[in-house]
Motif scaffolding. Structure first.
Motif, PDB file in Angstrom:
ATOM      1  N   GLY A  15      -3.391 -15.318  -2.127  1.00  0.00           N
ATOM      2  CA  GLY A  15      -2.204 -15.362  -1.275  1.00  0.00           C
ATOM      3  C   GLY A  15      -1.108 -16.280  -1.762  1.00  0.00           C
ATOM      4  O   GLY A  15      -0.051 -16.369  -1.139  1.00  0.00           O
ATOM      5  N   LYS A  16      -1.323 -16.977  -2.893  1.00  0.00           N
ATOM      6  CA  LYS A  16      -0.307 -17.929  -3.390  1.00  0.00           C
ATOM      7  C   LYS A  16       0.678 -17.274  -4.348  1.00  0.00           C
ATOM      8  O   LYS A  16       1.635 -17.884  -4.772  1.00  0.00           O
ATOM      9  CB  LYS A  16      -1.000 -19.089  -4.100  1.00  0.00           C
ATOM     10  N   ASN A  17       0.417 -16.052  -4.749  1.00  0.00           N
ATOM     11  CA  ASN A  17       1.256 -15.332  -5.712  1.00  0.00           C
ATOM     12  C   ASN A  17       1.351 -16.071  -7.043  1.00  0.00           C
ATOM     13  O   ASN A  17       2.373 -16.084  -7.706  1.00  0.00           O
ATOM     14  CB  ASN A  17       2.665 -15.093  -5.128  1.00  0.00           C
ATOM     15  N   PHE A  18       0.242 -16.728  -7.408  1.00  0.00           N
ATOM     16  CA  PHE A  18       0.148 -17.395  -8.703  1.00  0.00           C
ATOM     17  C   PHE A  18      -0.681 -16.527  -9.639  1.00  0.00           C
ATOM     18  O   PHE A  18      -1.600 -16.994 -10.313  1.00  0.00           O
ATOM     19  CB  PHE A  18      -0.523 -18.766  -8.556  1.00  0.00           C
ATOM     20  N   VAL A  19      -0.366 -15.250  -9.722  1.00  0.00           N
ATOM     21  CA  VAL A  19      -1.205 -14.329 -10.471  1.00  0.00           C
ATOM     22  C   VAL A  19      -1.237 -14.673 -11.960  1.00  0.00           C
ATOM     23  O   VAL A  19      -2.278 -14.540 -12.620  1.00  0.00           O
ATOM     24  CB  VAL A  19      -0.744 -12.864 -10.247  1.00  0.00           C
ATOM     25  N   ALA A  42      -5.804  -8.803  -5.632  1.00  0.00           N
ATOM     26  CA  ALA A  42      -5.339  -7.913  -4.560  1.00  0.00           C
ATOM     27  C   ALA A  42      -4.250  -8.570  -3.720  1.00  0.00           C
ATOM     28  O   ALA A  42      -3.278  -7.925  -3.322  1.00  0.00           O
ATOM     29  CB  ALA A  42      -6.515  -7.511  -3.675  1.00  0.00           C
ATOM     30  N   SER A  43      -4.390  -9.875  -3.453  1.00  0.00           N
ATOM     31  CA  SER A  43      -3.386 -10.570  -2.638  1.00  0.00           C
ATOM     32  C   SER A  43      -2.041 -10.656  -3.337  1.00  0.00           C
ATOM     33  O   SER A  43      -1.011 -10.863  -2.700  1.00  0.00           O
ATOM     34  CB  SER A  43      -3.877 -11.985  -2.292  1.00  0.00           C
ATOM     35  N   SER A  44      -2.030 -10.499  -4.657  1.00  0.00           N
ATOM     36  CA  SER A  44      -0.779 -10.519  -5.428  1.00  0.00           C
ATOM     37  C   SER A  44      -0.272  -9.113  -5.747  1.00  0.00           C
ATOM     38  O   SER A  44       0.671  -8.950  -6.517  1.00  0.00           O
ATOM     39  CB  SER A  44      -0.986 -11.303  -6.736  1.00  0.00           C
ATOM     40  N   ALA A  53      -9.527  -4.868  -0.139  1.00  0.00           N
ATOM     41  CA  ALA A  53      -8.333  -4.689  -0.973  1.00  0.00           C
ATOM     42  C   ALA A  53      -7.852  -3.243  -0.936  1.00  0.00           C
ATOM     43  O   ALA A  53      -6.654  -2.964  -0.754  1.00  0.00           O
ATOM     44  CB  ALA A  53      -8.645  -5.110  -2.407  1.00  0.00           C
ATOM     45  N   LEU A  54      -8.761  -2.307  -1.122  1.00  0.00           N
ATOM     46  CA  LEU A  54      -8.385  -0.892  -1.145  1.00  0.00           C
ATOM     47  C   LEU A  54      -7.830  -0.440   0.201  1.00  0.00           C
ATOM     48  O   LEU A  54      -6.861   0.328   0.263  1.00  0.00           O
ATOM     49  CB  LEU A  54      -9.604  -0.042  -1.527  1.00  0.00           C
ATOM     50  N   THR A  55      -8.430  -0.923   1.273  1.00  0.00           N
ATOM     51  CA  THR A  55      -7.962  -0.530   2.616  1.00  0.00           C
ATOM     52  C   THR A  55      -6.556  -1.042   2.875  1.00  0.00           C
ATOM     53  O   THR A  55      -5.704  -0.314   3.392  1.00  0.00           O
ATOM     54  CB  THR A  55      -8.920  -1.069   3.694  1.00  0.00           C
ATOM     55  N   LEU A  56      -6.314  -2.298   2.523  1.00  0.00           N
ATOM     56  CA  LEU A  56      -4.997  -2.882   2.758  1.00  0.00           C
ATOM     57  C   LEU A  56      -3.893  -2.161   1.988  1.00  0.00           C
ATOM     58  O   LEU A  56      -2.746  -2.140   2.427  1.00  0.00           O
ATOM     59  CB  LEU A  56      -5.009  -4.362   2.393  1.00  0.00           C
ATOM     60  N   TYR A  57      -4.248  -1.570   0.858  1.00  0.00           N
ATOM     61  CA  TYR A  57      -3.253  -0.842   0.066  1.00  0.00           C
ATOM     62  C   TYR A  57      -3.290   0.667   0.325  1.00  0.00           C
ATOM     63  O   TYR A  57      -2.667   1.446  -0.399  1.00  0.00           O
ATOM     64  CB  TYR A  57      -3.430  -1.144  -1.428  1.00  0.00           C
ATOM     65  N   GLY A  58      -4.027   1.064   1.359  1.00  0.00           N
ATOM     66  CA  GLY A  58      -4.029   2.467   1.773  1.00  0.00           C
ATOM     67  C   GLY A  58      -4.746   3.404   0.829  1.00  0.00           C
ATOM     68  O   GLY A  58      -4.511   4.622   0.874  1.00  0.00           O
ATOM     69  N   ILE A  59      -5.622   2.878  -0.015  1.00  0.00           N
ATOM     70  CA  ILE A  59      -6.379   3.738  -0.940  1.00  0.00           C
ATOM     71  C   ILE A  59      -7.674   4.112  -0.235  1.00  0.00           C
ATOM     72  O   ILE A  59      -8.765   3.595  -0.532  1.00  0.00           O
ATOM     73  CB  ILE A  59      -6.631   3.011  -2.279  1.00  0.00           C
ATOM     74  N   THR A  60      -7.521   4.989   0.749  1.00  0.00           N
ATOM     75  CA  THR A  60      -8.587   5.202   1.729  1.00  0.00           C
ATOM     76  C   THR A  60      -9.788   5.965   1.175  1.00  0.00           C
ATOM     77  O   THR A  60     -10.934   5.616   1.468  1.00  0.00           O
ATOM     78  CB  THR A  60      -8.015   5.932   2.953  1.00  0.00           C
ATOM     79  N   LYS A  61      -9.541   7.007   0.402  1.00  0.00           N
ATOM     80  CA  LYS A  61     -10.666   7.790  -0.129  1.00  0.00           C
ATOM     81  C   LYS A  61     -11.549   6.938  -1.025  1.00  0.00           C
ATOM     82  O   LYS A  61     -12.784   7.029  -0.982  1.00  0.00           O
ATOM     83  CB  LYS A  61     -10.146   9.012  -0.891  1.00  0.00           C
ATOM     84  N   ARG A  62     -10.930   6.117  -1.857  1.00  0.00           N
ATOM     85  CA  ARG A  62     -11.679   5.232  -2.745  1.00  0.00           C
ATOM     86  C   ARG A  62     -12.480   4.213  -1.922  1.00  0.00           C
ATOM     87  O   ARG A  62     -13.599   3.849  -2.294  1.00  0.00           O
ATOM     88  CB  ARG A  62     -10.714   4.522  -3.691  1.00  0.00           C
ATOM     89  N   THR A  63     -11.910   3.764  -0.821  1.00  0.00           N
ATOM     90  CA  THR A  63     -12.620   2.830   0.062  1.00  0.00           C
ATOM     91  C   THR A  63     -13.943   3.431   0.527  1.00  0.00           C
ATOM     92  O   THR A  63     -14.987   2.779   0.488  1.00  0.00           O
ATOM     93  CB  THR A  63     -11.756   2.479   1.292  1.00  0.00           C
ATOM     94  N   ILE A  64     -13.880   4.689   0.970  1.00  0.00           N
ATOM     95  CA  ILE A  64     -15.086   5.361   1.469  1.00  0.00           C
ATOM     96  C   ILE A  64     -16.097   5.531   0.333  1.00  0.00           C
ATOM     97  O   ILE A  64     -17.304   5.312   0.521  1.00  0.00           O
ATOM     98  CB  ILE A  64     -14.728   6.733   2.069  1.00  0.00           C
ATOM     99  N   GLU A  65     -15.607   5.882  -0.853  1.00  0.00           N
ATOM    100  CA  GLU A  65     -16.509   6.048  -2.008  1.00  0.00           C
ATOM    101  C   GLU A  65     -17.213   4.735  -2.339  1.00  0.00           C
ATOM    102  O   GLU A  65     -18.431   4.715  -2.590  1.00  0.00           O
ATOM    103  CB  GLU A  65     -15.706   6.530  -3.220  1.00  0.00           C
ATOM    104  N   ILE A  66     -16.465   3.640  -2.338  1.00  0.00           N
ATOM    105  CA  ILE A  66     -17.040   2.325  -2.654  1.00  0.00           C
ATOM    106  C   ILE A  66     -18.076   1.936  -1.604  1.00  0.00           C
ATOM    107  O   ILE A  66     -19.142   1.387  -1.931  1.00  0.00           O
ATOM    108  CB  ILE A  66     -15.928   1.261  -2.725  1.00  0.00           C
ATOM    109  N   PHE A  67     -17.791   2.256  -0.328  1.00  0.00           N
ATOM    110  CA  PHE A  67     -18.749   1.908   0.719  1.00  0.00           C
ATOM    111  C   PHE A  67     -20.079   2.637   0.523  1.00  0.00           C
ATOM    112  O   PHE A  67     -21.155   2.022   0.600  1.00  0.00           O
ATOM    113  CB  PHE A  67     -18.186   2.228   2.108  1.00  0.00           C
ATOM    114  N   PHE A  68     -20.016   3.946   0.261  1.00  0.00           N
ATOM    115  CA  PHE A  68     -21.264   4.695   0.101  1.00  0.00           C
ATOM    116  C   PHE A  68     -21.991   4.293  -1.196  1.00  0.00           C
ATOM    117  O   PHE A  68     -23.223   4.324  -1.266  1.00  0.00           O
ATOM    118  CB  PHE A  68     -20.995   6.195   0.148  1.00  0.00           C
TER     119      PHE A  68
END
Length: 625
Positions: free
Chosen positions: A28-32, A62-64, A91-106
């Motif tokens: 969250g500091k944007n010191f990437v 992800a925060s950056s 990270a994926l959920t916050l950026y709306g990458i929803t299908k990948r989120t479900i794949e990672i969960f399973f």
């Protein structure tokens, strides 16, 4: 911590826990760039991130906004863990990458890692974003034995998933089974009920709530407004203003209640809410300012709408504000002003979208700017990269039809890349009616009888054209069709705001307390306006009856009743604002122009299509409508 990070990275390697702390600090500091240097230092020292360090790195990237880097770390981690999977799912959920989120969960589940109360809220959010209730139910079934379903946060996210997927039955069942509910669970279900128009269920929940917050009140107020229950929305807003109310409106509440004023054309009420927003320091919020523009425009006060538009800080004037102003000008028939505002928007560096062009083309249509409208339509895709949609074709068909270019309008419909809907055929029918082209009108009406089998207006338009042509057998046939299909004519009604209250009138209505005075006024009116040149156009009262009866029918149209009430109850010079649920008829349009001149009044009539500003014997539409 920062001093440790900034020490020369060529020193000896840190232990993994230190690297984890460093990356945690950088989240969250944007010191990437600094994070990348630490990452490079690890690589040089041959330090591979373990599950803890990889999780913190994923969170840091992800925060950056470096979601690709986060994915790379996740994919290359040699020691996956629940913490790492949670970080990636978040990270994926916050950026709306929803299908990948479900794949990672399973994938996580298949490796034997168990989710927890940090995992499931994000997974259910992804299911909701995908509107995938089946997937949501699968995840729900996985956690039934774990007991996480009874966790307050997991339970609330699960209710939210069912609500957003349209499964209110399961959402309510789960809600009722929750041992502990926070206010968010109540709010989610209330919003779901309101979205589906089940406002009675929403009301019951709202009354049962042990604690209400600003979201609870705003969900109800917004829900009422969206369901056309303007009075209920305004009444609940008034309760929030009560000194004993536990919650005061915020900018979202104000933005939510203003459409209720617009819906009922309650200008005075809208002005009071504007005053409250100004006193509460909410007026400068760009979203509130945009809602005020829409409210004033829909209540007939275009001057106030423009004032609100001009008060927005140019740096905060986003596309939605420009679109609202362009649409406002279009609905009032000020096409040149809509075009001018569009050009100002381009100079301000704002890229137009589909809504922009719908407003722009509509403004051109209502103002007879045929060549201008066609030029913008032709360059939509090539110059502005906006794909032409159904609404844009409808505007151009209307544009050509109003100009009497009916063959061109029909040819455009034939060349459309999509099937023409009711709005397009409706525009062609209206054009056929205006230009007395029975052949085109019949063609459009027959399409509409299929597309809108319950819309009585289409039958009435064609029936009136048959009657005007003396084709009484066809009139009878249409009336038999209407009767057999049980298609009821929508009664014309108009309302006018006076002293903070809306007064409603139906055509031929005698139920108003001042009905006797109103009809006495209307009985005397024909002689006055005939002296000013009025000739009744009885084609708008087409029945097989005498001309005298037709004139009497016209004189009791709902908008005339409302205007008569306004003149009788307001002081000279007061602007009258009338709203009508149907299209104003041509005879009333002519009569109201003369009334505005005789009584020296500005009369603004908002019908189902547009606004008409009557003043000094003329109308803003210049009889082009």
């Amino acid at each position: 911590m920062l001093k440790i990070i900034l020490q020369p990275l060529y020193q000896n390697s840190f232990p993994p826990s230190t690297y984890a702390s460093i990356f945690q600090f950088l989240v969250g500091k944007n010191f990437v760039k600094l994070g990348q240097q630490v990452h490079a230092h690890m690589a040089v020292r041959g330090v591979s991130p373990n599950g803890l360090v990889a999780a913190k790195m994923v969170a840091m990237y992800a925060s950056s906004g470096e979601i690709d880097s986060a994915s790379y770390i996740f994919d290359s981690a040699t020691e996956p863990s629940s913490l790492l999977y949670n970080a990636m799912i978040r990270a994926l959920t916050l950026y709306g990458i929803t299908k990948r989120t479900i794949e990672i969960f399973f994938q996580m589940h298949s490796l034997g890692f168990r989710g927890d109360n940090f995992t499931f809220p994000f997974v259910f959010k992804s299911c909701a974003d995908l509107s995938d209730v089946w997937c949501g139910k699968c995840v729900h079934s996985l956690i039934l034995r774990s007991g996480f379903v009874f966790d307050m946060y997991v339970g609330t996210s699960l209710v939210d998933m069912y609500v957003k997927c349209g499964d209110l039955i399961d959402a309510r069942k789960l809600f009722d089974e929750m041992p502990v509910r926070d206010v968010s669970a109540w709010n989610v279900l209330i919003a779901g009920y309101m979205k589906d128009g089940l406002f009675k269920d929403a009301e019951e929940l709202f009354e049962e709530m042990p604690i209400r917050n600003i979201v609870s009140w705003t969900a109800m107020i917004s829900g009422y407004a969206q369901n056309g229950l303007a009075d209920e929305s305004l009444q609940l807003f008034d309760k929030m203003l009560d000194p004993d109310s536990e919650v005061r409106p915020n900018w979202v509440t104000v933005m939510s209640v203003l459409p209720a004023c617009a819906h009922s054309a309650a200008l005075d009420r809208g002005k009071k809410i504007h005053s409250f927003a100004r006193e509460a320091g909410l007026e400068k919020n760009p979203s509130v300012q945009t809602a005020l523009i829409a409210m004033y425009a829909k209540c007939g006060s275009l001057v106030d709408a423009r004032l609100c538009f001009d008060q927005i800080n140019p740096r905060e004037k986003k596309l939605v504000a420009w679109n609202t102003m362009i649409t406002a000008y279009a609905s009032h028939g000020f096409g040149r002003e809509a075009v001018s505002t569009f050009e100002d928007m381009l100079r301000a560096g704002i890229q137009p979208d589909k809504i922009t062009f719908t407003g722009l083309l509509s403004g051109c249509s209502h103002s007879g700017l045929v060549d201008v409208g066609l030029r913008y339509f032709d360059c939509m895709s090539l110059v502005y990269f906006v794909e032409k949609g159904h609404d844009h074709y409808a505007c151009v068909v209307d544009l050509l039809g109003r100009a009497g270019r009916l063959v061109e309008a029909y040819n455009l419909i034939s060349q459309m890349p999509m099937a023409a809907g009711p709005s397009i055929w409706g525009s062609l029918l209206a054009a056929g009616r205006s230009h007395r082209n029975l052949e085109i009108a019949e063609l459009a009406a027959k399409k509409l009888f299929i597309l809108e089998p319950d819309n009585s207006g289409n039958y009435i338009v064609l029936s009136n054209m048959y009657a005007e042509a003396g084709m009484w057998e066809e009139v009878t046939h249409l009336r038999i069709q209407q009767k057999s299909r049980r298609i009821m004519k929508s009664p014309g009604c108009s309302w006018i705001e006076f002293d903070g209250k809306a007064h409603l009138f139906l055509g031929g209505d005698t139920s108003h307390p001042q009905a006797e005075q109103i009809y006495l006024f209307l009985e005397a009116l024909p002689a006055k306006i005939k002296a000013a040149g009025y000739m009744p156009d009885t084609t708008f009262a087409l029945h097989d009856v005498s001309e005298e009866e037709k004139e009497q029918n016209l004189s009791s149209h709902s908008e005339r009743l409302a205007i008569a009430f306004g003149i009788l109850n307001t002081s000279p010079g007061t602007v009258l604002r009338v709203t009508k649920n149907l299209r104003i008829c041509g005879d009333c349009h002519t009569a109201i122009k003369l009334v505005s001149k005789i009584y020296e009044r500005e009369i603004i009539v908002r019908d189902v299509n547009r606004f008409h500003h009557f003043k000094d014997g003329s109308c803003s539409c210049r009889d082009y409508w």
